[in-house]
Design a protein around this motif. Structure first.
Motif, PDB file in Angstrom:
ATOM      1  N   LYS A  74       0.847  -1.185   0.000  1.00 62.98           N
ATOM      2  CA  LYS A  74       0.000   0.000   0.000  1.00 62.98           C
ATOM      3  C   LYS A  74       0.881   1.234   0.000  1.00 62.98           C
ATOM      4  O   LYS A  74       2.084   1.156   0.245  1.00 62.98           O
ATOM      5  N   THR A  75       0.276   2.371  -0.274  1.00 62.09           N
ATOM      6  CA  THR A  75       0.965   3.649  -0.145  1.00 62.09           C
ATOM      7  C   THR A  75       0.157   4.540   0.790  1.00 62.09           C
ATOM      8  O   THR A  75      -1.065   4.476   0.832  1.00 62.09           O
ATOM      9  N   LEU A  76       0.886   5.361   1.538  1.00 59.26           N
ATOM     10  CA  LEU A  76       0.265   6.300   2.454  1.00 59.26           C
ATOM     11  C   LEU A  76       0.658   7.713   2.022  1.00 59.26           C
ATOM     12  O   LEU A  76       1.769   8.167   2.303  1.00 59.26           O
ATOM     13  N   PRO A  77      -0.235   8.418   1.306  1.00 61.65           N
ATOM     14  CA  PRO A  77       0.092   9.785   0.875  1.00 61.65           C
ATOM     15  C   PRO A  77       0.185  10.717   2.073  1.00 61.65           C
ATOM     16  O   PRO A  77      -0.575  10.593   3.040  1.00 61.65           O
ATOM     17  N   LEU A  78       1.097  11.648   2.023  1.00 61.01           N
ATOM     18  CA  LEU A  78       1.219  12.661   3.061  1.00 61.01           C
ATOM     19  C   LEU A  78       0.015  13.596   2.976  1.00 61.01           C
ATOM     20  O   LEU A  78      -0.288  14.109   1.898  1.00 61.01           O
ATOM     21  N   PRO A  79      -0.690  13.813   4.084  1.00 61.42           N
ATOM     22  CA  PRO A  79      -1.876  14.676   4.031  1.00 61.42           C
ATOM     23  C   PRO A  79      -1.490  16.156   3.968  1.00 61.42           C
ATOM     24  O   PRO A  79      -0.409  16.548   4.424  1.00 61.42           O
ATOM     25  N   PRO A  80      -2.359  16.997   3.412  1.00 59.94           N
ATOM     26  CA  PRO A  80      -2.082  18.430   3.404  1.00 59.94           C
ATOM     27  C   PRO A  80      -2.264  19.007   4.800  1.00 59.94           C
ATOM     28  O   PRO A  80      -2.872  18.364   5.653  1.00 59.94           O
ATOM     29  N   PRO A  81      -1.756  20.214   5.039  1.00 56.96           N
ATOM     30  CA  PRO A  81      -1.010  21.064   4.098  1.00 56.96           C
ATOM     31  C   PRO A  81       0.454  20.671   4.019  1.00 56.96           C
ATOM     32  O   PRO A  81       0.959  19.935   4.860  1.00 56.96           O
ATOM     33  N   GLY A  82       1.131  21.203   3.015  1.00 63.29           N
ATOM     34  CA  GLY A  82       2.567  20.965   2.881  1.00 63.29           C
ATOM     35  C   GLY A  82       2.916  19.548   2.521  1.00 63.29           C
ATOM     36  O   GLY A  82       3.913  19.015   3.015  1.00 63.29           O
ATOM     37  N   ASN A  83       2.145  18.929   1.646  1.00 59.66           N
ATOM     38  CA  ASN A  83       2.359  17.516   1.354  1.00 59.66           C
ATOM     39  C   ASN A  83       2.975  17.250  -0.012  1.00 59.66           C
ATOM     40  O   ASN A  83       3.080  16.097  -0.425  1.00 59.66           O
ATOM     41  N   ILE A  84       3.406  18.278  -0.710  1.00 54.66           N
ATOM     42  CA  ILE A  84       4.009  18.124  -2.038  1.00 54.66           C
ATOM     43  C   ILE A  84       5.321  18.910  -2.088  1.00 54.66           C
ATOM     44  O   ILE A  84       5.417  20.019  -1.551  1.00 54.66           O
ATOM     45  N   GLY A  85       6.328  18.321  -2.733  1.00 56.89           N
ATOM     46  CA  GLY A  85       7.573  19.046  -2.970  1.00 56.89           C
ATOM     47  C   GLY A  85       8.514  19.139  -1.793  1.00 56.89           C
ATOM     48  O   GLY A  85       9.363  20.032  -1.754  1.00 56.89           O
ATOM     49  N   ASN A  86       8.414  18.224  -0.832  1.00 58.61           N
ATOM     50  CA  ASN A  86       9.312  18.256   0.321  1.00 58.61           C
ATOM     51  C   ASN A  86      10.683  17.654   0.030  1.00 58.61           C
ATOM     52  O   ASN A  86      11.594  17.821   0.833  1.00 58.61           O
ATOM     53  N   GLU A  87      10.822  16.980  -1.113  1.00 60.67           N
ATOM     54  CA  GLU A  87      12.014  16.202  -1.419  1.00 60.67           C
ATOM     55  C   GLU A  87      12.288  15.210  -0.290  1.00 60.67           C
ATOM     56  O   GLU A  87      13.228  15.344   0.505  1.00 60.67           O
ATOM     57  N   LEU A 106      13.944  19.656   1.159  1.00 55.82           N
ATOM     58  CA  LEU A 106      13.702  20.976   0.562  1.00 55.82           C
ATOM     59  C   LEU A 106      12.371  21.583   0.986  1.00 55.82           C
ATOM     60  O   LEU A 106      11.850  22.472   0.303  1.00 55.82           O
ATOM     61  N   SER A 107      11.829  21.152   2.102  1.00 55.80           N
ATOM     62  CA  SER A 107      10.567  21.708   2.583  1.00 55.80           C
ATOM     63  C   SER A 107      10.654  23.215   2.776  1.00 55.80           C
ATOM     64  O   SER A 107       9.679  23.948   2.574  1.00 55.80           O
ATOM     65  N   LEU A 108      11.830  23.695   3.163  1.00 61.17           N
ATOM     66  CA  LEU A 108      12.030  25.121   3.419  1.00 61.17           C
ATOM     67  C   LEU A 108      11.662  25.976   2.213  1.00 61.17           C
ATOM     68  O   LEU A 108      11.128  27.084   2.363  1.00 61.17           O
ATOM     69  N   LEU A 109      11.937  25.481   1.004  1.00 60.01           N
ATOM     70  CA  LEU A 109      11.706  26.276  -0.201  1.00 60.01           C
ATOM     71  C   LEU A 109      10.237  26.603  -0.402  1.00 60.01           C
ATOM     72  O   LEU A 109       9.905  27.578  -1.091  1.00 60.01           O
TER      73      LEU A 109
END
Length: 439
Positions: A74-87, A106-109
């Protein structure tokens, strides 16, 4: 028949029934001592290559006895907010194997939290707990599990991605550890007064029995962003008083080719070594260095350009990556990103390492992260390092595959039964796998 004679057969039956019940329970538990506690679940912390779908934790069948070995459960997607582009970068289980800590490099960006915690008490059904960030630092990298169930976490950059970085600490309840500094203020990251000579910690390793810890300075994160002329590389290892969380020595490494070591990404201390020796790899100079924490010194102990079979690469030595140290204390495993190789070295002669075995996946395959199982019999390898896309100048993609190697005291051999390609495993499209942990 006496009452004693009547009770004895009944007691024997009850004892046998109890023993069978206990045996059944043990056979039903995948992590019990009957099979050596071998890990049955692999966690891969990853991201959607297109940055459209959420970052996610993949749960993979890691049971060698299963017909589904190597497939995604299975996969567990990261819930929002801030759930895309964290590297998504490194991840690690805590000492009780109940919490998985994961980092976003790269969450800081994007102004997002960069530290993520998952409850993995139910191994195949992890649950997202919460995300957070440090106060004085960012660019979350590696996790070191502590005896109390918490973590030390290397933060490669300051709060703005420059220097100095820090090492953040979380206790067993995943709370920030706060300590009084003097009489006026509090700090939650180590050390209290970080050095100003390029402290950008990436790799971390500890020997609590010797009260020693090491961190490796790798790169100035802000220097990798778009518009920068070139990355500012580090070449130093910090020696720490583990219990006091205090840096006691700085080892500036020099390459035999002249000049400083370039990009000391990782450091690993040898188990059982009475002096606390460790090794650090220079990503861009091709050498592996022996670190003596007592003397506060470091010397080149292996030239990765001598690995056979040799692969010609743009970066000398094939671009050394992360390290792994089996519990025997006399072996070191390393990866070469551009050469596409994973090798094993004999460390018996500490300052003169000798190649024992190598597995080749093909030039530019990109082996980066290496994690051993608890019994040291399997090594999991992730073929992806870092691609900053339009945000930066680092583009080391790899082929997105996960490999498993069978490990003996002297050999590495690919387990061809395990085949997992993050280019094709998910409906959302190609994904970049980085963090690895097993339970």
């Amino acid at each position: 028949m006496s009452s004693v004679n009547r009770i004895a057969p009944l007691a024997a039956k009850l004892f046998l029934l109890g023993a069978l019940t206990i045996l059944g329970q043990r056979l039903a538990r995948p992590d019990d001592e009957h099979d050596g506690g071998r890990e049955k679940v692999l966690y891969v912390w990853a991201q959607d290559q297109a940055h459209v779908a959420p970052d996610f934790l993949a749960v993979v069948n890691f049971d060698e006895e299963s017909s589904r070995y190597g497939t995604v459960i299975k996969t567990l997607p990261l819930p929002p907010p801030g759930n895309i582009g964290n590297e998504p970068h490194h991840c690690h289980l805590n000492s009780t194997k109940t919490i998985l800590g994961c980092g976003g490099l790269l969450s800081l960006l994007r102004g997002q939290n960069g530290i993520f915690f998952f409850d993995v008490t139910d191994a195949t059904n992890p649950r997202f707990l919460f995300s957070t960030k440090a106060l004085e630092s960012s660019i979350t990298d590696d996790f070191l599990a502590l005896e109390n169930g918490g973590f030390l976490i290397t933060q490669m950059g300051a709060a703005d991605g420059t220097a100095p970085g820090r090492v953040a600490e979380f206790d067993g309840r995943m709370h920030f550890v706060a300590n009084h500094f003097g009489t006026m203020s509090m700090f939650q990251e180590w050390p209290a007064a970080p050095p100003l000579d390029g402290f950008n910690p990436h790799g971390i390793s500890a020997r609590p029995d010797l009260n020693l810890m090491m961190t490796a300075d790798f790169i100035l994160p802000a220097s990798t962003l778009a518009g920068s002329p070139a990355p500012v590389l580090r070449g130093s290892v910090r020696i720490w008083d583990y219990r006091a969380r205090k840096i006691t020595k700085t080892v500036h490494l020099n390459s035999p080719d002249g000049g400083p070591a370039l990009g000391t990404m990782d450091v690993k201390m040898l188990p059982k070594d009475p002096r606390g020796y460790g090794y650090a790899a220079g990503m861009f100079d091709g050498h592996i260095y022996l670190i003596d924490p007592v003397a506060g010194s470091g010397v080149a102990a292996f030239d990765c350009d001598t690995v056979t079979p040799h692969v010609d690469t743009p970066v000398t030595g094939g671009m050394g990556q992360l390290l792994a140290t089996p519990g025997s204390g006399d072996r070191l495993i390393f990866g070469l990103f551009q050469a596409g190789q994973v090798g094993m070295l004999d460390t018996t002669d500490r300052a003169n390492l000798r190649q024992l075995s190598v597995v080749s996946f093909g030039k530019d395959a990109g082996p980066h992260n290496l994690v051993l199982t608890s019994d040291d019999r399997r090594l999991v390898v992730a073929d992806y390092f870092l691609n900053e896309d339009a945000a930066g100048i680092i583009h080391f993609e790899g082929d997105h595959k996960i490999h498993v190697l069978k490990v003996t005291h002297n050999t590495l051999e690919e387990d061809t039964r395990f085949r997992l390609d993050f280019n094709t495993a998910f409906r959302t499209g190609p994904a970049r796998p980085h963090g690895l942990s097993m339970k």
